[in-house]
Write a protein that holds these residues in place. Sequence first.
Motif, mmCIF file in Angstrom:
data_model
loop_
_atom_site.group_PDB
_atom_site.id
_atom_site.type_symbol
_atom_site.label_atom_id
_atom_site.label_comp_id
_atom_site.label_asym_id
_atom_site.label_seq_id
_atom_site.Cartn_x
_atom_site.Cartn_y
_atom_site.Cartn_z
ATOM 1 N N ARG A 45 29.875 77.668 146.033
ATOM 2 C CA ARG A 45 28.690 78.307 145.463
ATOM 3 C C ARG A 45 28.754 78.316 143.931
ATOM 4 O O ARG A 45 27.752 78.098 143.263
ATOM 5 C CB ARG A 45 28.563 79.734 146.001
ATOM 6 N N PHE A 46 29.947 78.558 143.381
ATOM 7 C CA PHE A 46 30.100 78.571 141.929
ATOM 8 C C PHE A 46 29.706 77.219 141.351
ATOM 9 O O PHE A 46 28.957 77.135 140.375
ATOM 10 C CB PHE A 46 31.538 78.909 141.544
ATOM 11 N N LEU A 47 30.203 76.149 141.950
ATOM 12 C CA LEU A 47 29.886 74.807 141.454
ATOM 13 C C LEU A 47 28.400 74.496 141.628
ATOM 14 O O LEU A 47 27.796 73.852 140.774
ATOM 15 C CB LEU A 47 30.751 73.759 142.152
ATOM 16 N N GLU A 48 27.817 74.969 142.703
ATOM 17 C CA GLU A 48 26.389 74.753 142.937
ATOM 18 C C GLU A 48 25.547 75.432 141.849
ATOM 19 O O GLU A 48 24.534 74.887 141.420
ATOM 20 C CB GLU A 48 26.010 75.318 144.311
ATOM 21 N N LEU A 49 25.988 76.601 141.393
ATOM 22 C CA LEU A 49 25.209 77.391 140.432
ATOM 23 C C LEU A 49 25.777 77.355 139.013
ATOM 24 O O LEU A 49 25.364 78.136 138.166
ATOM 25 C CB LEU A 49 25.141 78.855 140.907
ATOM 26 N N ARG A 50 26.694 76.443 138.738
ATOM 27 C CA ARG A 50 27.394 76.476 137.446
ATOM 28 C C ARG A 50 26.484 76.329 136.229
ATOM 29 O O ARG A 50 26.763 76.893 135.180
ATOM 30 C CB ARG A 50 28.522 75.463 137.397
ATOM 31 N N GLY A 51 25.384 75.601 136.341
ATOM 32 C CA GLY A 51 24.458 75.465 135.213
ATOM 33 C C GLY A 51 23.877 76.808 134.804
ATOM 34 O O GLY A 51 24.049 77.247 133.658
ATOM 35 N N PRO A 52 23.186 77.497 135.737
ATOM 36 C CA PRO A 52 22.652 78.819 135.390
ATOM 37 C C PRO A 52 23.751 79.828 135.027
ATOM 38 O O PRO A 52 23.550 80.658 134.137
ATOM 39 C CB PRO A 52 21.922 79.255 136.666
ATOM 40 N N ILE A 53 24.887 79.746 135.703
ATOM 41 C CA ILE A 53 25.994 80.664 135.386
ATOM 42 C C ILE A 53 26.396 80.489 133.931
ATOM 43 O O ILE A 53 26.545 81.465 133.192
ATOM 44 C CB ILE A 53 27.216 80.411 136.308
ATOM 45 N N ASN A 54 26.571 79.256 133.510
ATOM 46 C CA ASN A 54 26.983 78.970 132.136
ATOM 47 C C ASN A 54 25.977 79.525 131.130
ATOM 48 O O ASN A 54 26.361 80.154 130.141
ATOM 49 C CB ASN A 54 27.169 77.467 131.943
ATOM 50 N N GLU A 55 24.701 79.317 131.388
ATOM 51 C CA GLU A 55 23.660 79.807 130.471
ATOM 52 C C GLU A 55 23.684 81.331 130.359
ATOM 53 O O GLU A 55 23.495 81.883 129.271
ATOM 54 C CB GLU A 55 22.281 79.341 130.950
ATOM 55 N N ILE A 56 23.933 82.001 131.466
ATOM 56 C CA ILE A 56 23.968 83.460 131.456
ATOM 57 C C ILE A 56 25.230 83.970 130.778
ATOM 58 O O ILE A 56 25.174 84.890 129.952
ATOM 59 C CB ILE A 56 23.837 84.011 132.899
#
Length: 143
Positions: A45-56
């Motif tokens: 899940r982390f890898l799937e959402l890493r783009g938005p996670i990084n921005e936040i």
Amino acid sequence: MKSVVTWFKQSCVASDELRKATTNQKKLIQDVSTRWNSTYYMIDRFLELRGPINEIVIRHKSAPPMLSGMEQSIMSAVLPELRSLEAATKEISSDKYTTSSKIIPIMHCITSKIKSLFIEEPIAKEVQNIILREWELLSLLHH
């Protein structure tokens, strides 16, 4: 990665931002020390959402440091190995009583699957070797 996931779990603001940033409103998954597969789910899940996670994470001073590109690369390389183990775990756990007639073919299938993975990342390669050694030990116990 765990510290980033924990931060999102503890921050309502960050969690809300993540839900809004993803089209399917997925949440991060926290691993549980008593269930190995929860680590697999967390990484996936982390890898799937890493783009938005990084921005936040970049926008919040209180956020823990984001994983480096190298760390994300390692996680991506290890994921197929863990995915194979998760499939075996689900198959074995699906029955109330799993017999050895089912275990041996599953072990053979997983060994073949993991051996066939082309892995360049050194740490992921070491994980592959460890898994194969452990499977070999298990297969010796079943013979």
